[in-house]
Structure formats: C-alpha cells, structure tokens
Motif scaffolding. Structure first.
Motif, mmCIF file in Angstrom:
data_model
loop_
_atom_site.group_PDB
_atom_site.id
_atom_site.type_symbol
_atom_site.label_atom_id
_atom_site.label_comp_id
_atom_site.label_asym_id
_atom_site.label_seq_id
_atom_site.Cartn_x
_atom_site.Cartn_y
_atom_site.Cartn_z
ATOM 1 N N GLU A 1 0.520 -1.483 0.333
ATOM 2 C CA GLU A 1 -0.180 -0.092 0.088
ATOM 3 C C GLU A 1 1.144 1.058 0.644
ATOM 4 O OE1 GLU A 1 -3.370 0.791 0.008
ATOM 5 O OE2 GLU A 1 -3.055 -1.996 -1.051
ATOM 6 N N LYS A 2 1.753 0.974 1.180
ATOM 7 C CA LYS A 2 2.350 2.514 0.429
ATOM 8 C C LYS A 2 3.877 2.629 -0.327
ATOM 9 C CE LYS A 2 6.906 1.882 1.585
ATOM 10 N NZ LYS A 2 8.353 1.710 2.364
ATOM 11 N N SER A 3 3.642 1.572 -1.269
ATOM 12 C CA SER A 3 4.235 1.581 -2.561
ATOM 13 C C SER A 3 3.687 2.685 -3.131
ATOM 14 C CB SER A 3 5.301 0.932 -2.903
ATOM 15 O OG SER A 3 4.057 -0.138 -2.948
ATOM 16 N N LYS A 4 2.235 2.774 -3.128
ATOM 17 C CA LYS A 4 1.529 3.553 -4.109
ATOM 18 C C LYS A 4 1.665 4.842 -4.499
ATOM 19 C CE LYS A 4 -1.754 -0.570 -3.530
ATOM 20 N NZ LYS A 4 -3.552 -1.106 -3.411
ATOM 21 N N TYR A 5 1.928 5.168 -3.053
ATOM 22 C CA TYR A 5 1.802 6.821 -3.218
ATOM 23 C C TYR A 5 3.400 7.506 -2.981
ATOM 24 C CZ TYR A 5 -2.562 5.050 -1.333
ATOM 25 O OH TYR A 5 -3.623 4.900 -1.912
ATOM 26 N N LYS A 6 3.688 8.804 -3.680
ATOM 27 C CA LYS A 6 4.385 9.240 -3.776
ATOM 28 C C LYS A 6 4.796 9.247 -1.853
ATOM 29 C CE LYS A 6 4.164 13.691 -4.204
ATOM 30 N NZ LYS A 6 4.116 14.961 -5.004
ATOM 31 N N GLU A 7 6.841 9.674 -2.635
ATOM 32 C CA GLU A 7 7.310 9.618 -0.960
ATOM 33 C C GLU A 7 6.658 10.872 -0.151
ATOM 34 O OE1 GLU A 7 11.596 9.236 0.999
ATOM 35 O OE2 GLU A 7 11.433 8.319 -0.753
ATOM 36 N N ASN A 8 6.905 10.976 1.395
ATOM 37 C CA ASN A 8 6.816 11.941 2.348
ATOM 38 C C ASN A 8 5.627 12.226 1.776
ATOM 39 O OD1 ASN A 8 8.996 11.359 3.528
ATOM 40 N ND2 ASN A 8 10.063 12.941 1.680
#
Length: 151
Positions: free
Chosen positions: A106-113
């Motif tokens: 799930e985290k990897s779907k979003y832009k860092e920070n």
C-alpha cells in the motif's frame, strides 16, 4: 476547520477522474478526425476547438489537483489512528509477515512523504513495535523471530 484527509483524498480522486474524462474527450476528437473524410461537412474546426479547450481545462484540473494534494500532504498523521489500523490489519491478515507485506505494498502506491505514504509508514512502524512488544510465532524455525529475518 479544514477538510479531513479522507475528504481531500476523495476530492483528489475526483480531479483524477475529471482529467481522465478530458483525455477521453481528446480520444473522441482523434476518432472523429480519423473518419473526417467520411463525414459530410468539415469537422476539423470543431475538433480543433474541442482539443484546444480540453488542453486548457486539463491545465486547470492539474492545478486544482496539485493544490488539493499539497493541502493533504500538510496534514499530520494521527498516531492513535495508525496504531488502531495496525491492530485491525493483524485481525484481517493473520501473520505479521502478511501485515507488513500488505502495508508495504500500500505504501509503495504513493509518492514518498505524501500523506498516505506517511500513513502507511506509521502503520508499518506500529506493526513492528507491536511485534517487538509481543513477538509472534517464529517463522522458519523455533528460535528465529520474524523481525530478526528482516535485519
């Protein structure tokens, strides 16, 4: 009080949908242009006007999405909310390994920070902390804990 993270996320999704609709409009113009000689009358000026307006609107939709996402990214993560979410994930996914894998995906779907990236990082931290405080059954052997494998 401002909009919540969920409300801003919903608005962001709607701007993405608006952008897709504009892209579909451009696809329509291309389709009409491909068959222009088969149609009576000249559709080229109308198609050109649609294309120009759609490109102009796309810039504005993108600008709105950028503003919404910037406001969303300013919202701090609620540690109690992510701690609760981490606990609930454990109920639905079974093992710590499955929870970490799911949260990491799930985290990897979003832009860092970004807000949602930080949200999932916080969930991962909570899962790891819960594992340290209450170790789960060993994976791959009697004496090896899951977190030891990650080191």
């Amino acid at each position: 009080m401002g909009l919540t993270a969920k409300e801003l996320t919903e608005l962001s999704k709607h701007t993405a949908k608006a952008r897709r609709n504009l892209d579909n409009l451009l696809d329509f113009v291309d389709l009409m242009n491909n068959d222009a000689e088969k149609l009576e009358g000249d559709i080229t000026p109308a198609g050109g006007q649609i294309k120009q307006l759609s490109n102009e609107m796309s810039k504005h939709v993108d600008e709105i999405k950028t503003l919404i996402d910037a406001q969303l990214d300013k919202i701090p993560i609620n540690p109690e909310e992510t701690k609760d979410a981490a606990s609930k994930l454990g109920l639905y996914h079974g093992t710590v390994h499955q929870v970490i894998s799911y949260a990491d995906t799930e985290k990897s779907k979003y832009k860092e920070n970004s807000y949602w990236w930080r949200y999932w990082v916080s969930i991962l931290e909570n899962v790891m902390q819960q594992e340290i405080e209450n170790p789960s059954e060993p994976i791959g052997g009697k004496d090896r804990q899951f977190l030891e494998k990650r080191k």
